[in-house]
Design a protein around this motif. Structure first.
Motif, PDB file in Angstrom:
ATOM      1  N   ALA A  66       8.448 -19.919  11.658  1.00 36.26           N
ATOM      2  CA  ALA A  66       7.640 -19.818  12.905  1.00 36.26           C
ATOM      3  C   ALA A  66       8.443 -19.797  14.104  1.00 36.26           C
ATOM      4  CB  ALA A  66       6.757 -20.906  13.175  1.00 36.26           C
ATOM      5  N   VAL A  67       9.574 -20.843  14.173  1.00 36.68           N
ATOM      6  CA  VAL A  67      10.516 -20.946  15.143  1.00 36.68           C
ATOM      7  C   VAL A  67      11.489 -19.385  15.240  1.00 36.68           C
ATOM      8  CG1 VAL A  67      12.513 -22.181  16.128  1.00 36.68           C
ATOM      9  CG2 VAL A  67      10.653 -23.170  15.634  1.00 36.68           C
ATOM     10  N   PHE A  68      11.813 -19.137  14.103  1.00 35.41           N
ATOM     11  CA  PHE A  68      12.767 -18.042  13.693  1.00 35.41           C
ATOM     12  C   PHE A  68      12.346 -16.837  14.475  1.00 35.41           C
ATOM     13  CE2 PHE A  68      14.714 -14.612  10.811  1.00 35.41           C
ATOM     14  CZ  PHE A  68      15.566 -14.614  11.422  1.00 35.41           C
ATOM     15  N   HIS A  69      11.188 -16.459  13.883  1.00 33.99           N
ATOM     16  CA  HIS A  69      10.476 -15.160  14.303  1.00 33.99           C
ATOM     17  C   HIS A  69      10.110 -15.100  15.860  1.00 33.99           C
ATOM     18  CE1 HIS A  69      10.224 -12.706  10.735  1.00 33.99           C
ATOM     19  NE2 HIS A  69      10.170 -13.755   9.975  1.00 33.99           N
ATOM     20  N   LEU A  70       9.868 -16.031  16.500  1.00 34.85           N
ATOM     21  CA  LEU A  70       9.705 -16.137  17.880  1.00 34.85           C
ATOM     22  C   LEU A  70      10.968 -15.880  18.883  1.00 34.85           C
ATOM     23  CD1 LEU A  70       6.968 -19.086  18.314  1.00 34.85           C
ATOM     24  CD2 LEU A  70       6.606 -16.333  18.462  1.00 34.85           C
ATOM     25  N   LEU A  71      12.078 -15.774  18.080  1.00 36.62           N
ATOM     26  CA  LEU A  71      13.386 -15.611  18.910  1.00 36.62           C
ATOM     27  C   LEU A  71      13.213 -14.090  19.697  1.00 36.62           C
ATOM     28  CD1 LEU A  71      16.246 -16.942  16.522  1.00 36.62           C
ATOM     29  CD2 LEU A  71      15.365 -17.785  18.771  1.00 36.62           C
ATOM     30  N   PRO A  72      13.698 -13.958  20.818  1.00 40.05           N
ATOM     31  CA  PRO A  72      13.503 -12.926  21.478  1.00 40.05           C
ATOM     32  C   PRO A  72      14.635 -11.806  21.092  1.00 40.05           C
ATOM     33  CG  PRO A  72      14.722 -14.370  22.935  1.00 40.05           C
ATOM     34  CD  PRO A  72      14.446 -15.220  21.766  1.00 40.05           C
ATOM     35  N   VAL A  73      14.472 -11.388  19.598  1.00 40.65           N
ATOM     36  CA  VAL A  73      15.512 -10.356  19.220  1.00 40.65           C
ATOM     37  C   VAL A  73      14.793  -9.314  18.613  1.00 40.65           C
ATOM     38  CG1 VAL A  73      17.073 -10.070  17.419  1.00 40.65           C
ATOM     39  CG2 VAL A  73      17.122 -12.417  18.659  1.00 40.65           C
ATOM     40  N   GLU A  74      15.104  -7.989  18.736  1.00 44.28           N
ATOM     41  CA  GLU A  74      14.686  -6.866  18.702  1.00 44.28           C
ATOM     42  C   GLU A  74      13.724  -6.814  17.410  1.00 44.28           C
ATOM     43  OE1 GLU A  74      15.040  -2.126  19.371  1.00 44.28           O
ATOM     44  OE2 GLU A  74      16.796  -3.557  19.821  1.00 44.28           O
ATOM     45  N   PRO A  75      14.362  -7.122  16.358  1.00 49.13           N
ATOM     46  CA  PRO A  75      13.676  -6.583  14.891  1.00 49.13           C
ATOM     47  C   PRO A  75      12.688  -7.694  14.799  1.00 49.13           C
ATOM     48  CG  PRO A  75      16.166  -7.023  14.756  1.00 49.13           C
ATOM     49  CD  PRO A  75      15.848  -7.287  16.075  1.00 49.13           C
ATOM     50  N   LEU A  76      12.649  -8.898  15.284  1.00 47.71           N
ATOM     51  CA  LEU A  76      11.937 -10.079  15.314  1.00 47.71           C
ATOM     52  C   LEU A  76      10.539 -10.037  15.997  1.00 47.71           C
ATOM     53  CD1 LEU A  76      14.394 -12.953  15.051  1.00 47.71           C
ATOM     54  CD2 LEU A  76      13.677 -11.821  13.029  1.00 47.71           C
ATOM     55  N   ASP A  77       9.521 -10.877  15.425  1.00 48.82           N
ATOM     56  CA  ASP A  77       8.239 -10.728  16.197  1.00 48.82           C
ATOM     57  C   ASP A  77       8.307 -11.220  17.648  1.00 48.82           C
ATOM     58  OD1 ASP A  77       6.860 -10.105  13.643  1.00 48.82           O
ATOM     59  OD2 ASP A  77       6.799 -12.060  13.123  1.00 48.82           O
ATOM     60  N   GLY A  78       9.209 -11.937  17.876  1.00 52.08           N
ATOM     61  CA  GLY A  78       9.483 -12.339  19.373  1.00 52.08           C
ATOM     62  C   GLY A  78       9.894 -11.276  20.197  1.00 52.08           C
ATOM     63  N   GLY A  79      10.918 -10.509  19.587  1.00 54.52           N
ATOM     64  CA  GLY A  79      11.292  -9.386  20.444  1.00 54.52           C
ATOM     65  C   GLY A  79      10.305  -8.330  20.380  1.00 54.52           C
ATOM     66  N   GLN A  80       9.569  -8.117  19.349  1.00 58.52           N
ATOM     67  CA  GLN A  80       8.437  -7.038  19.619  1.00 58.52           C
ATOM     68  C   GLN A  80       7.214  -7.445  20.462  1.00 58.52           C
ATOM     69  OE1 GLN A  80       8.349  -4.133  17.933  1.00 58.52           O
ATOM     70  NE2 GLN A  80       9.886  -4.475  16.676  1.00 58.52           N
ATOM     71  N   ALA A  81       7.061  -8.937  20.447  1.00 57.81           N
ATOM     72  CA  ALA A  81       5.847  -9.278  21.441  1.00 57.81           C
ATOM     73  C   ALA A  81       6.463  -9.135  22.917  1.00 57.81           C
ATOM     74  CB  ALA A  81       5.853 -10.757  21.205  1.00 57.81           C
ATOM     75  N   LEU A  82       8.032  -9.485  23.085  1.00 57.01           N
ATOM     76  CA  LEU A  82       8.501  -9.563  24.344  1.00 57.01           C
ATOM     77  C   LEU A  82       8.328  -7.857  24.783  1.00 57.01           C
ATOM     78  CD1 LEU A  82      10.030 -10.762  26.741  1.00 57.01           C
ATOM     79  CD2 LEU A  82      12.192 -10.329  25.551  1.00 57.01           C
ATOM     80  N   TYR A  83       8.590  -7.104  24.075  1.00 54.16           N
ATOM     81  CA  TYR A  83       8.757  -5.466  24.280  1.00 54.16           C
ATOM     82  C   TYR A  83       7.269  -4.958  24.915  1.00 54.16           C
ATOM     83  CZ  TYR A  83       8.854  -0.493  23.748  1.00 54.16           C
ATOM     84  OH  TYR A  83       8.758   0.744  23.940  1.00 54.16           O
ATOM     85  N   ALA A  84       6.284  -5.642  23.926  1.00 52.71           N
ATOM     86  CA  ALA A  84       4.737  -5.325  24.414  1.00 52.71           C
ATOM     87  C   ALA A  84       4.373  -5.797  25.824  1.00 52.71           C
ATOM     88  CB  ALA A  84       3.860  -5.773  23.426  1.00 52.71           C
ATOM     89  N   LEU A  85       5.007  -6.854  26.011  1.00 53.01           N
ATOM     90  CA  LEU A  85       4.490  -7.871  27.114  1.00 53.01           C
ATOM     91  C   LEU A  85       5.419  -6.884  28.186  1.00 53.01           C
ATOM     92  CD1 LEU A  85       3.054 -10.207  28.326  1.00 53.01           C
ATOM     93  CD2 LEU A  85       5.363 -11.399  28.241  1.00 53.01           C
ATOM     94  N   LEU A  86       6.514  -6.654  28.379  1.00 50.25           N
ATOM     95  CA  LEU A  86       7.390  -5.978  29.322  1.00 50.25           C
ATOM     96  C   LEU A  86       6.774  -4.582  29.590  1.00 50.25           C
ATOM     97  CD1 LEU A  86      10.935  -6.995  28.445  1.00 50.25           C
ATOM     98  CD2 LEU A  86       9.633  -7.682  30.394  1.00 50.25           C
ATOM     99  N   CYS A  87       6.406  -3.907  28.591  1.00 51.73           N
ATOM    100  CA  CYS A  87       5.749  -2.427  28.707  1.00 51.73           C
ATOM    101  C   CYS A  87       4.373  -2.478  29.539  1.00 51.73           C
ATOM    102  CB  CYS A  87       5.511  -1.813  27.431  1.00 51.73           C
ATOM    103  SG  CYS A  87       6.709  -1.273  26.473  1.00 51.73           S
TER     104      CYS A  87
END
Length: 204
Positions: A124-145
């Motif tokens: 849960a913690v690992f995938h929430l990191l704001p790193v592009e291949p991870l879910d956190g990065g994907q979620a951040l990208y969607a939010l920024l878009c």
């Protein structure tokens, strides 16, 4: 590679995944791999169930050397809000499992429950990191878009990914120097950098 289709979705099983799974199954005597595989499966099921609920069916589920990839072509047709929900569904599923297992472990402690509790919390913690291949990065990208053009959102996520991975890599190197054997964090950082280079399209 084995390919087959079901319900309009293409499934791909690569040799690398089968070989890695067989090696880990034979090498791991503690049962940690089985607990990790179950937790990872729950993570991916969270993505798939959310996609089903939002009517964004996957076009391909790929099992490769780097794990499972869920690909879908209708990335922004349903809006970035749905992208955000799908990206967060996986780590939130692991987080929910962690919360459900915590009182069980406290009341009825067991080795299996502790492994599942730990791995789900880490995922849960690992995938929430704001790193592009991870879910956190994907979620951040969607939010920024939702606020910026896609090009700027992509650049910001790439920058944040680098700013996150750089201190993680340095910390991993320091941990390796101090312990002389613990290279886990350094290996994870290298793995994420490799994913950023190899990434083609969206996956969860």
């Amino acid at each position: 590679m084995i390919r087959f289709s079901a319900g309009g979705c293409r499934f791909e099983l690569h040799f690398g995944f089968a070989a890695a799974a067989a090696f880990l199954l034979l090498a791991d005597r503690s049962g940690m791999w089985a607990a990790g595989a179950l937790s990872a499966l729950l993570h991916e099921m969270g993505h798939l169930l959310c996609m089903k609920w939002l009517d964004v069916p996957p076009v391909c589920v790929r099992l490769g050397l780097f794990g499972m990839e869920i690909l879908e072509e209708r990335r922004s047709r349903e809006g970035y809000a749905s992208d955000l929900c799908i990206s967060l569904a996986g780590p939130l599923t692991n987080g929910l499992c962690f919360l459900l297992l915590l009182p069980v472990q406290l009341l009825f402690p067991s080795e299996l429950c502790f492994r599942l509790l730990s791995i789900n919390g880490i995922l849960a913690v690992f995938h929430l990191l704001p790193v592009e291949p991870l879910d956190g990065g994907q979620a951040l990208y969607a939010l920024l878009c939702r606020r910026f053009p896609e090009l700027w959102a992509r650049r910001l996520v790439s920058l944040l990914s680098f700013l996150t991975l750089l201190p993680l890599s340095l910390l991993g190197f320091l941990v390796l120097l101090r312990s002389r054997y613990n290279f886990t964090l350094l290996l994870v950082s290298g793995y994420l950098m490799l994913l950023m280079l190899l990434k083609k399209g969206r996956y969860y």
